[in-house]
Design a protein around this motif. Sequence first.
Motif, PDB file in Angstrom:
ATOM      1  N   MET A   1     -13.832  -3.110  13.940  1.00 37.95           N
ATOM      2  CA  MET A   1     -12.548  -2.419  13.783  1.00 37.95           C
ATOM      3  C   MET A   1     -11.992  -2.689  12.388  1.00 37.95           C
ATOM      4  N   SER A   2     -11.567  -1.631  11.730  1.00 40.31           N
ATOM      5  CA  SER A   2     -11.006  -1.790  10.396  1.00 40.31           C
ATOM      6  C   SER A   2      -9.482  -1.818  10.463  1.00 40.31           C
ATOM      7  N   VAL A   3      -8.894  -2.613   9.601  1.00 39.97           N
ATOM      8  CA  VAL A   3      -7.436  -2.754   9.518  1.00 39.97           C
ATOM      9  C   VAL A   3      -7.017  -2.512   8.081  1.00 39.97           C
ATOM     10  N   LEU A   4      -6.064  -1.616   7.876  1.00 35.97           N
ATOM     11  CA  LEU A   4      -5.511  -1.363   6.548  1.00 35.97           C
ATOM     12  C   LEU A   4      -4.049  -1.763   6.525  1.00 35.97           C
ATOM     13  N   LEU A   5      -3.694  -2.658   5.621  1.00 33.50           N
ATOM     14  CA  LEU A   5      -2.311  -3.057   5.415  1.00 33.50           C
ATOM     15  C   LEU A   5      -1.858  -2.547   4.056  1.00 33.50           C
ATOM     16  N   LYS A   6      -0.673  -1.996   4.017  1.00 28.99           N
ATOM     17  CA  LYS A   6      -0.105  -1.512   2.760  1.00 28.99           C
ATOM     18  C   LYS A   6       1.061  -2.412   2.358  1.00 28.99           C
ATOM     19  N   GLY A   7       1.067  -2.776   1.088  1.00 26.32           N
ATOM     20  CA  GLY A   7       2.119  -3.661   0.596  1.00 26.32           C
ATOM     21  C   GLY A   7       2.818  -3.086  -0.612  1.00 26.32           C
ATOM     22  N   ILE A   8       4.042  -3.553  -0.850  1.00 19.39           N
ATOM     23  CA  ILE A   8       4.826  -3.139  -2.020  1.00 19.39           C
ATOM     24  C   ILE A   8       5.328  -4.387  -2.736  1.00 19.39           C
ATOM     25  N   THR A   9       5.058  -4.458  -4.023  1.00 15.03           N
ATOM     26  CA  THR A   9       5.489  -5.588  -4.834  1.00 15.03           C
ATOM     27  C   THR A   9       6.095  -5.053  -6.121  1.00 15.03           C
TER      28      THR A   9
END
Length: 383
Positions: A1-9
């Motif tokens: 299973m693939s997991v994509l997390l998106k972040g903002i910095t």
Amino acid sequence: MSVLLKGITWSHSRGYTSITAVSQRFCELNPGVSIEWEKRSLQEFADAPIENLAKAYDLLIIDHPWAGFAAATGILLPLNEYLSAAYLADQETNSVGKSHLSYNFNGFQSALAIDAATPVAVYRPDYFADQGAALPTDFEDVVELAKTGCVAFAGIPLNLLMDFYMYCATTTSSFFEDEDNIVDRAVGIEVLENMRRLACLCRPEIFGWDPIQVHEALSADSGLYYCPYAYGYTNYSRRGYCDHLLKAGDLVNYKGTMLKSVLGGTGLAVSSLCENRDMAVKFAQYAASPLIQTTLYTENGGQPGHRKAWLDEENNRMTLDFFKDTLKTLDNSYLRPRYNGYLYFQDHAGDYVRDYVMNGGNAGNVLDQLNALYRKSREGKSI
């Protein structure tokens, strides 16, 4: 299973290369996980509402004055419910100043302090060595040095507001404690007048500069060599980062007491709308851990929030002792209000301070404007 997390910095090396390097290693250790980071300017970092960002990103680098809003709205995960008591105790014990607690509002831990900062003195050591000149030790020394034209500081509204806080918090313990007035009238007026006295001796272009621009100017051939207070950036004390390395140190005295600067830094938060909460929390725990803070995070341009990283011999070696030479100022720093509604005050008050410091006028009238804005920010809000 693939997991994509998106972040903002945010877009400076301190905020971007550090967290992306840590993310790269985390993903190597957790096959199937990908973390994508987007970046925004320093001004956007200060201005953008987290309720909008939390709808688009799983991981957010935030400023601690959002803590009250986060607790009231639940837009961020309460990390105290996802992380062990032992882990959080270590974070608190090894906090730089009040960095860890700054993200805790009435027990709601909205973020982990992965970055610690406060205004510190910054200067060109080669200039002072070549001139055989002594560094300023108190405010009047700074005024005298400014007469030579080599002094600069950040003059945009937000930073001048933080300078106003700094001088007030140094002068009196009764600051932001009254429900109607932010500070004793005589104290506030004197602080504004002294801020203008120093600013009048500096170049007018400083009123368009944020702390990054001040560091860039000091590290280039600009004729500027000393800044009495700017939110610190270890990057400019690292070999290869700029033309002329900068040295950082503790703040000067004001009225016989070391200036009490205003805590900044950033925290790593998880959106309550995140669909992969467990993995996002696992990453936050990894990024804020003492090992990663001391090594990968700092080595890739970060300015860590964990105390062990500040005491680390190698980290100090590669930053001209930035960490150990400014830790006293960090530990002494003032924690801004965080009540739900405070950011309305912060977003507008700096305009009044900047207009006076830049153009002059009646300091009493400025204080009246600040108090009126403060009372409005408190309407219907709980501390």
